[in-house]
Design an enzyme around this catalytic site. Structure first.
Site, PDB file in Angstrom:
ATOM      1  NE  ARG A 121      -1.955 -26.870  -8.334  1.00 20.08           N
ATOM      2  CZ  ARG A 121      -1.547 -27.831  -8.917  1.00 20.08           C
ATOM      3  NH1 ARG A 121      -0.254 -28.136  -8.439  1.00 20.08           N
ATOM      4  NH2 ARG A 121      -2.229 -28.326  -9.544  1.00 20.08           N
ATOM      5  CE  LYS A 143      -7.529  -4.194  -6.159  1.00 18.63           C
ATOM      6  NZ  LYS A 143      -8.525  -2.889  -6.478  1.00 18.63           N
ATOM      7  CD  GLU A 185      -3.913   6.230  -8.641  1.00 12.52           C
ATOM      8  OE1 GLU A 185      -4.300   6.342  -7.560  1.00 12.52           O
ATOM      9  OE2 GLU A 185      -4.537   5.784  -9.493  1.00 12.52           O
ATOM     10  CE  LYS A 227      -3.156  -0.408  -2.575  1.00 13.11           C
ATOM     11  NZ  LYS A 227      -3.038  -0.446  -4.206  1.00 13.11           N
ATOM     12  CD  GLU A 237     -11.834  -3.116  -4.708  1.00  6.54           C
ATOM     13  OE1 GLU A 237     -10.586  -2.937  -5.046  1.00  6.54           O
ATOM     14  OE2 GLU A 237     -12.785  -2.799  -5.785  1.00  6.54           O
ATOM     15  NE  ARG A 241      -6.968  -3.238  -2.367  1.00  4.67           N
ATOM     16  CZ  ARG A 241      -6.129  -4.097  -2.440  1.00  4.67           C
ATOM     17  NH1 ARG A 241      -6.018  -5.093  -1.916  1.00  4.67           N
ATOM     18  NH2 ARG A 241      -5.143  -3.848  -3.371  1.00  4.67           N
ATOM     19  CG  ASN A 245     -11.839   1.070  -6.594  1.00  7.71           C
ATOM     20  OD1 ASN A 245     -10.532   0.819  -7.010  1.00  7.71           O
ATOM     21  ND2 ASN A 245     -12.520   0.044  -6.335  1.00  7.71           N
ATOM     22  CG  HIS A 248      -9.611   4.260  -9.909  1.00  6.73           C
ATOM     23  ND1 HIS A 248      -8.964   5.394  -9.138  1.00  6.73           N
ATOM     24  CD2 HIS A 248      -8.548   3.633 -10.366  1.00  6.73           C
ATOM     25  CE1 HIS A 248      -7.760   5.287  -8.923  1.00  6.73           C
ATOM     26  NE2 HIS A 248      -7.252   4.501  -9.696  1.00  6.73           N
ATOM     27  CG  HIS A 252     -10.672   2.162 -14.752  1.00  6.39           C
ATOM     28  ND1 HIS A 252     -10.908   1.039 -13.741  1.00  6.39           N
ATOM     29  CD2 HIS A 252      -9.274   2.180 -14.704  1.00  6.39           C
ATOM     30  CE1 HIS A 252      -9.719   0.621 -13.214  1.00  6.39           C
ATOM     31  NE2 HIS A 252      -8.828   1.463 -13.868  1.00  6.39           N
ATOM     32  CG  HIS A 265      -4.210   4.543 -14.310  1.00  9.96           C
ATOM     33  ND1 HIS A 265      -5.444   4.211 -14.342  1.00  9.96           N
ATOM     34  CD2 HIS A 265      -4.061   4.870 -13.054  1.00  9.96           C
ATOM     35  CE1 HIS A 265      -5.923   4.011 -13.393  1.00  9.96           C
ATOM     36  NE2 HIS A 265      -5.128   4.227 -12.092  1.00  9.96           N
TER      37      HIS A 265
HETATM   38  N1  GLY Z   1      -5.289   0.241  -6.992  1.00 14.86           N
HETATM   39  C1  GLY Z   1      -6.508   0.066  -5.929  1.00 14.86           C
HETATM   40  C2  GLY Z   1      -6.363  -1.004  -5.174  1.00 14.86           C
HETATM   41  O1  GLY Z   1      -5.054  -1.574  -4.974  1.00 14.86           O
HETATM   42  O2  GLY Z   1      -7.106  -1.559  -4.391  1.00 14.86           O
END
Ligand code: GLY
Length: 371
Positions: A121, A143, A185, A227, A237, A241, A245, A248, A252, A265
């Site tokens: 956990r 993330k 990026e 960031k 998000e 946030r 994207n 993306h 993606h 990517h």
């Molecule tokens: N890679 C996008 C984020 O971390 O929200």
């Protein structure tokens, strides 16, 4: 070494950015975390380059370290590999007073972070990103996760590291294509958040491509600072946030159509940014002059992969399966100007089709190959 902080109340953590600082990490771990036992998760390529150095410096500092090494590449973000990591941790006797160290690029960071989030956990973890992309994006913000065969990043958790330790000198061993991918990026942060940083990128793109140490340190620091501010406002998000994207939604989908193998990517994101900025002009959100600046900067990043063979029908199907689609409606983060974004639901398929045609015709010039 420069420091900044991701402000998230009791989950706040520092990011250190330096050059040649990997060997100093164990001393920082001793100061910062009370643990003496560490599990190092890395991939084969990175471990060959930097594993011994980190193990030696940990031992010198009196830290006990065990390792789990996974194959390099996106396939390590699988359910099977995750289960294998759990099994190894159990067999090594890892318990809740251990700390996970993630030494590698985005794949290792995502897998190790999710392993740390899940094992017993939750164990503390430290991000030590070794690729440009991981240094400016995936190591910051919590993330973590793995892929499901039906959807990239479908299984995961928001789980913040205790510390992010960035050593710019590690980028020297990065294949050129990884640098190119990471730079897309980097430029993204200028477009989504800061005209000043966009101008910095316009001025220094050549030095960044050549991995000039001072310029890269300044650029990585700025990206992390942007960031950190965004994540501090919207960790999970549900709002701002989503501007991260940018590029993306289409990017993606390009990766999905290529089966995540034939394009990097960052290359896909670069093409996605170009297409999505084109859409912003069509929607009269973005001034054509600003679009030209974006296009000219992106054109200086030497893409290596052509998307000529992709059909719009396949791309559109992939976009509708993306987890960013809400009730099958496509959401885009689009620039209103350089440094300011807006989230838009796009219902008109032909707008996306036109943008895709634009990048198929203009997105890729035959640059000198670096493969
Ligand atoms: N890679 C996008 C984020 O971390 O929200």
């Amino acid at each position: 070494m420069k420091t900044l902080k991701v402000e998230l109340a009791d989950r706040s953590y520092p990011i250190y950015v330096g050059s040649g600082n990997l060997a100093k990490l164990p001393e920082m771990l001793k100061l910062f975390l009370s643990a003496r036992r560490y599990i190092l998760l890395s991939d084969k390529n990175v471990f060959v380059l930097y594993g011994a150095q980190l193990i030696d410096s940990c031992e010198e500092a009196g830290l006990h370290l065990q390792q789990i090494i996974v194959p390099a590449g996106e396939k390590s973000k699988s359910i099977e590999r995750f289960t294998e990591v759990m099994t190894k941790m159990l067999k090594l006797g890892v318990s809740r007073d251990w700390v996970v160290l993630a030494l590698g690029g985005g794949v290792v960071g995502d897998l190790a972070g999710f392993a740390a989030a899940s094992f017993m956990r939750g164990l503390p973890f430290v991000q030590i990103p070794t690729s440009l992309l991981a240094q400016v994006d995936s190591s910051v913000g919590g993330k973590t996760g793995i892929n499901h065969p039906l959807c990239k990043n479908a299984i995961g958790a928001f789980y913040q590291p205790k510390l992010v330790w960035i050593d710019i000198a590690l980028l020297k061993s990065l294949p050129k294509l990884e640098v190119i991918s990471g730079l897309a990026e980097v430029v993204k942060y200028g477009i989504i958040y800061s005209r000043d940083f966009f101008h910095f990128c316009e001025t220094n793109i050549e030095q960044m491509l050549a991995l000039d140490s001072d310029i890269c340190t300044a650029a990585v620091y700025q990206c992390c600072a942007i960031k950190a501010k965004i994540v501090a406002q919207d960790e999970r998000e549900s709002g701002v946030r989503a501007i991260l994207n940018f590029g993306h939604t289409i990017g993606h989908a390009i990766e999905t159509v290529f089966g995540y193998r034939r394009i990097k990517h960052g290359e896909a994101v670069l093409l996605g940014m170009l297409a999505e900025a084109f859409m912003a002009v069509q929607l009269e959100l973005l001034n054509p002059k600003e679009f030209d600046r974006i296009r000219q900067l992106l054109a200086q990043i030497p893409l290596q992969t052509s998307i000529a063979e992709i059909s719009f029908a396949d791309l559109f199907t992939a976009m509708k399966h993306d987890k960013k689609a809400l009730d099958n409606r496509l959401r885009f983060a689009l620039p209103k100007t350089i440094g300011e974004m807006i989230i838009v639901i796009v219902e008109k398929e032909n707008l996306i089709a036109d943008a895709f045609e634009f990048i198929q015709q203009n997105g890729w010039q035959r640059h000198k190959s670096v493969r």
